[in-house]
Design an enzyme around this catalytic site. Structure first.
Site, PDB file in Angstrom:
ATOM      1  CG  ASP A   1      -1.904   1.129   1.240  1.00  0.00           C
ATOM      2  OD1 ASP A   1      -2.669   1.228   0.266  1.00  0.00           O
ATOM      3  OD2 ASP A   1      -1.917   1.910   2.199  1.00  0.00           O
ATOM      4  CE  LYS A  23      -7.488   1.557  -5.212  1.00  0.00           C
ATOM      5  NZ  LYS A  23      -7.043   0.455  -4.342  1.00  0.00           N
ATOM      6  CG  MET A 139      -8.783   9.031   1.804  1.00  0.00           C
ATOM      7  SD  MET A 139      -9.492   7.547   1.057  1.00  0.00           S
ATOM      8  CE  MET A 139     -10.806   7.168   2.228  1.00  0.00           C
TER       9      MET A 139
END
Length: 228
Positions: A1, A23, A139
């Site tokens: 990750d 990501k 986020m």
């Protein structure tokens, strides 16, 4: 990750194959691709004896761990989930902010600030403002101005304390303290955990905390940051 600490990755054996599936803004790796890779490796493809899906935080708290577990279950691949400590709790703690505190917050809501493409709003921020307690936003850097407006529309004061912890628990940790009214104009970079509520005004750190590597900044005016 992407958020897994490099120090943990270095604990892998020299012969281990390291596959980066983090990501990143602008170049997202489809979750379906990650799921397929886990199924492919976990089903016995190749010479791998142990496959570890290393996450930052907790895999089941906005970590897509549930989706990956479902993919493995559907494919009949055995697996084990090792719980972690979510950044929603760990990052504030590293800044001396307890997400609950007697007399200040008896509840905490953890919510994603990410908005799906084409969705006007995924979260009823006005209702969250009326619930009370602490709101922890993951986020949410890109949408922080929008979120601040909606929370104020729900009744939270512009003076509500806000604490943003960037790179929480990592060597590059930085802490920015501001208010809800100034959040949209305060410079914050991802990854960041944003805490909104009375507890965000606390700074419960040892007296020698000044020796720690992280920087602490305060949003003293719209877009202006200064030393504490």
């Amino acid at each position: 990750d992407r958020l897994a600490d490099p120090a943990i990755v270095r604990l892998a054996r020299p012969e281990a194959e390291l596959i980066d599936v983090g990501k990143r803004p602008g170049s997202p790796l489809p979750q379906a691709t990650i799921n397929a890779l886990l199924v492919h490796l976990g089903s016995g493809a190749g010479e791998h004896r142990v496959i570890v899906r290393l996450k930052g935080g907790d895999p089941f708290v906005f970590g897509r761990g549930g989706e990956e577990a479902m993919a493995l279950l559907e494919a009949g691949v055995p697996f084990e989930v090792v719980p972690g400590v979510t950044s929603a709790v760990a990052a504030p703690a590293c800044a001396g902010v307890p997400v609950t505190h007697r007399g200040l917050a008896a509840a905490v809501t953890v919510v994603t600030g990410h908005r799906r493409v084409g969705a006007e709003a995924d979260t009823d921020w006005e209702s969250l403002a009326r619930v009370g307690g602490t709101v922890v936003i993951l986020m949410g850097v890109e949408q922080r101005g929008f979120i601040a407006e909606r929370l104020q529309a729900g009744g939270l004061s512009a003076d509500t304390p806000v604490c943003a912890v960037m790179n929480g628990s990592r060597p590059g940790q930085r802490v920015i303290r501001t208010s809800l009214g100034r959040l949209g104009q305060t410079s914050i970079e991802p990854p960041a955990t944003i805490v909104v509520g009375a507890v965000a005004g606390l700074e419960l750190l040892p007296l020698n905390a000044g020796q720690r590597p992280e920087a602490v900044e305060r949003g003293t005016a719209a877009g202006e940051l200064g030393s504490p």
